[in-house]
Design a protein around this motif. Structure first.
Motif, short mmCIF file in Angstrom:
data_model
loop_
_atom_site.label_atom_id
_atom_site.label_comp_id
_atom_site.label_asym_id
_atom_site.label_seq_id
_atom_site.Cartn_x
_atom_site.Cartn_y
_atom_site.Cartn_z
N ILE A 30 0.87 -1.29 0.12
CA ILE A 30 0.09 -0.06 0.04
C ILE A 30 0.74 1.33 -0.22
CG2 ILE A 30 -1.91 1.09 1.34
CD1 ILE A 30 -2.46 -1.65 0.39
N PHE A 31 0.68 2.21 -1.02
CA PHE A 31 1.49 3.12 -1.10
C PHE A 31 0.78 4.81 -1.51
CE2 PHE A 31 1.38 1.29 -5.14
CZ PHE A 31 1.00 2.43 -6.05
N GLU A 32 -0.24 4.54 -2.01
CA GLU A 32 -1.06 5.83 -2.07
C GLU A 32 -1.73 6.37 -0.86
OE1 GLU A 32 -3.53 6.25 -5.74
OE2 GLU A 32 -3.09 4.17 -6.22
N PRO A 33 -1.65 7.71 -0.64
CA PRO A 33 -2.18 7.97 0.70
C PRO A 33 -3.62 7.63 0.84
CG PRO A 33 -0.82 9.73 -0.63
CD PRO A 33 -1.04 8.72 -1.60
N TYR A 35 -5.20 5.04 0.24
CA TYR A 35 -5.32 3.90 0.43
C TYR A 35 -4.65 3.55 1.63
CZ TYR A 35 -7.67 3.30 -3.96
OH TYR A 35 -8.54 3.72 -4.84
N LYS A 36 -3.60 4.20 2.11
CA LYS A 36 -2.79 4.10 3.40
C LYS A 36 -3.98 4.40 4.59
CE LYS A 36 1.00 6.38 2.48
NZ LYS A 36 2.31 7.23 2.57
N GLN A 37 -4.77 5.47 4.09
CA GLN A 37 -5.72 5.74 5.21
C GLN A 37 -6.92 4.87 5.26
OE1 GLN A 37 -8.93 8.54 4.26
NE2 GLN A 37 -7.86 10.07 5.51
N LEU A 38 -7.26 4.20 4.08
CA LEU A 38 -8.21 3.19 4.14
C LEU A 38 -7.65 1.93 4.83
CD1 LEU A 38 -10.16 1.64 1.15
CD2 LEU A 38 -8.97 0.17 2.69
N ILE A 39 -6.54 1.66 4.68
CA ILE A 39 -5.95 0.33 5.32
C ILE A 39 -5.94 0.66 6.94
CG2 ILE A 39 -4.04 -1.15 5.64
CD1 ILE A 39 -5.97 -1.79 3.19
N THR A 40 -5.33 1.89 7.33
CA THR A 40 -5.06 2.33 8.46
C THR A 40 -6.46 2.25 9.40
OG1 THR A 40 -3.34 3.68 7.98
CG2 THR A 40 -4.42 3.96 10.19
N GLU A 41 -7.63 2.67 8.83
CA GLU A 41 -8.76 2.89 9.50
C GLU A 41 -9.34 1.24 9.42
OE1 GLU A 41 -13.14 4.33 7.88
OE2 GLU A 41 -11.56 5.99 8.27
N CYS A 42 -9.31 0.48 8.46
CA CYS A 42 -9.53 -0.99 8.44
C CYS A 42 -8.83 -1.55 9.57
CB CYS A 42 -9.75 -1.65 7.05
SG CYS A 42 -10.97 -1.00 5.85
N LEU A 43 -7.71 -1.28 9.75
CA LEU A 43 -7.08 -1.99 10.70
C LEU A 43 -7.37 -1.56 12.17
CD1 LEU A 43 -3.14 -2.03 9.44
CD2 LEU A 43 -4.30 -4.04 10.03
N ALA A 44 -7.82 -0.21 12.36
CA ALA A 44 -8.09 0.35 13.78
C ALA A 44 -9.53 -0.40 14.29
CB ALA A 44 -8.18 1.96 13.64
N GLU A 45 -10.31 -0.41 13.13
CA GLU A 45 -11.69 -0.80 13.33
C GLU A 45 -12.04 -2.31 13.23
OE1 GLU A 45 -14.39 2.11 11.64
OE2 GLU A 45 -13.36 3.65 12.20
N LYS A 73 4.37 -5.37 7.65
CA LYS A 73 5.23 -4.06 7.74
C LYS A 73 4.92 -2.76 7.41
CE LYS A 73 10.15 -2.83 6.30
NZ LYS A 73 11.28 -3.28 5.42
N VAL A 74 5.33 -1.88 8.30
CA VAL A 74 5.10 -0.30 8.04
C VAL A 74 6.49 0.23 7.59
CG1 VAL A 74 4.19 1.82 8.87
CG2 VAL A 74 3.10 -0.29 9.59
N HIS A 75 6.56 0.78 6.51
CA HIS A 75 7.99 1.34 5.94
C HIS A 75 8.04 2.73 6.54
CE1 HIS A 75 8.54 -1.86 2.99
NE2 HIS A 75 7.18 -1.96 2.91
N ASP A 76 9.36 3.02 6.51
CA ASP A 76 9.30 4.57 7.09
C ASP A 76 8.80 5.63 6.58
OD1 ASP A 76 11.71 3.37 8.64
OD2 ASP A 76 13.16 3.99 7.45
N ASN A 77 8.37 5.51 5.14
CA ASN A 77 7.43 6.50 4.57
C ASN A 77 6.15 6.40 4.66
OD1 ASN A 77 7.10 4.21 2.76
ND2 ASN A 77 8.03 5.29 1.03
N GLY A 78 5.77 5.36 5.53
CA GLY A 78 4.43 5.15 5.85
C GLY A 78 3.76 3.98 4.78
N GLU A 79 4.67 3.53 3.86
CA GLU A 79 3.96 2.73 3.15
C GLU A 79 3.49 1.17 3.77
OE1 GLU A 79 6.07 2.14 -0.69
OE2 GLU A 79 5.78 4.20 -1.11
N MET A 80 2.83 0.42 3.41
CA MET A 80 2.51 -0.73 4.19
C MET A 80 2.51 -2.03 3.57
SD MET A 80 -0.43 0.48 6.75
CE MET A 80 -1.23 1.60 5.59
N ASP A 81 2.79 -3.16 4.06
CA ASP A 81 2.72 -4.37 3.37
C ASP A 81 1.82 -5.14 4.15
OD1 ASP A 81 4.57 -3.84 1.53
OD2 ASP A 81 6.31 -4.51 2.80
N ILE A 82 0.83 -5.90 3.51
CA ILE A 82 -0.26 -6.38 4.26
C ILE A 82 -0.69 -7.71 3.59
CG2 ILE A 82 -1.45 -4.29 5.20
CD1 ILE A 82 -3.65 -4.52 3.15
N ARG A 83 -1.30 -8.58 4.49
CA ARG A 83 -1.88 -9.91 3.82
C ARG A 83 -3.43 -9.83 4.10
NH1 ARG A 83 2.72 -13.04 3.67
NH2 ARG A 83 4.41 -12.84 5.08
#
Length: 220
Positions: A30-33, A35-45, A73-83
Motif C-alpha cells: 500500500i503506497f497511495e495516501p 489507500y494508506k488511510q483506508l488500510i489504517t482505518e480498517c486495521l483500527a476498526e 510491515k510499515v515502511h519509514d515513508n508510511g507505505e505498508m505491506d499487508i496480507r
C-alpha cells in the motif's frame, strides 16, 4: 454520523486490476495516501474492505470483500505491506466517489447468494487433472496445498491460464458447478493448442539436425 456510516452495506473500496476469490490469500503493498488511510482505518476498526475489479481502466460492478489478516510491515515513508483474505463476492449498486472526511471512495453493495459447496466431485477431478496436464506441457510446478478431494474452483482458477476478463467472468458465476464447467471448457480449448505448440517446438528443434530415419522399403 453521516448517511453513509448508517448504511450497513456501505464498504470502503480499493479498486485493483486483479480478481480476488473468496478464500484466496493476497499480499498487497500500500503506497497511495488514500489507500494508506483506508488500510489504517480498517486495521483500527477491524473491518473489511472491497476490491472491485478494474479491466482496461474501467471499474466493474463485481468484486470481493476482503479482510486484513496481517500487517506485515510499515515502511519509514508510511507505505505498508499487508496480507488479506477474500471473504465473499459483492455487487456494487452505487459507487460513492467522495466520502466525507475520507480520501478514499466507497460503495453501496449487496452480496448475491453464492453456492460454493463441493459441486460435482468427478467433474472437479477432471478439471484438476487437466490443469496438471497444462502445467506439465508448460513445464510449471504448482502445489495446491490441499488434497484433490478438497479442491474447489476458487482454489485453482488462477492456475488455469485464464485471462483477467475470464477470471472476472468466473467471479460472476455463483454456483460451483457453473465455475467447474467454465474452467473445464476453457481447458478443453487451450490444451490442444498448447499440445500442438509442443509438437511444433519439437519439429523446430529437429530441423537441421542429423536424423536417424528408416528408409522406405519398396515392395519386391
Amino acid at each position: 454520523m453521516t448517511t453513509f456510516a448508517r448504511m450497513t452495506n456501505f464498504i470502503p473500496v480499493f479498486p485493483l486490476g486483479i480478481v480476488v476469490y473468496p478464500g484466496e490469500k493476497v499480499n498487497l503493498h500500500i503506497f497511495e495516501p488514500r489507500y494508506k488511510q483506508l488500510i489504517t482505518e480498517c486495521l483500527a476498526e477491524a473491518k473489511p474492505f472491497g476490491i472491485p475489479t478494474v479491466i482496461d481502466n474501467r471499474l466493474n460492478e463485481m468484486g470481493t470483500l476482503v479482510k486484513i489478516t496481517e500487517l506485515v510491515k510499515v515502511h519509514d515513508n508510511g507505505e505498508m505491506d499487508i496480507r488479506t483474505q477474500g471473504l465473499r463476492v459483492f455487487r456494487m449498486l452505487e459507487l460513492i466517489k467522495t466520502v466525507p472526511d475520507k480520501l478514499f471512495s466507497g460503495a453501496i453493495v449487496n452480496y448475491p447468494d453464492n453456492i460454493e459447496g463441493p459441486g460435482k466431485r468427478e467433474l472437479m477431478q477432471k478439471v484438476v487433472n487437466a490443469i496438471r496436464e497444462l502445467h506439465r506441457l508448460l513445464d510449471i510446478e504448482k502445489d495446491f496445498q490441499k488434497p484433490d478431494e478438497e479442491l474447489a474452483s476458487y482454489d485453482i482458477a488462477h492456475h488455469a491460464g485464464l485471462s483477467l476478463e475470464q477470471e472476472y467472468e468466473l467471479l460472476g458465476l455463483l454456483r460451483e458447478e457453473q465455475r467447474q464447467e467454465y474452467i473445464k471448457r476453457h481447458l478443453g480449448k487451450v490444451l490442444p493448442i498448447i499440445a500442438e505448440m509442443e509438437t511444433l517446438k519439437e519439429r523446430v528443434k529437429l530441423n537441421g539436425h542429423f536424423k536417424n530415419l528408416s528408409s522406405f522399403k519398396f515392395e519386391d
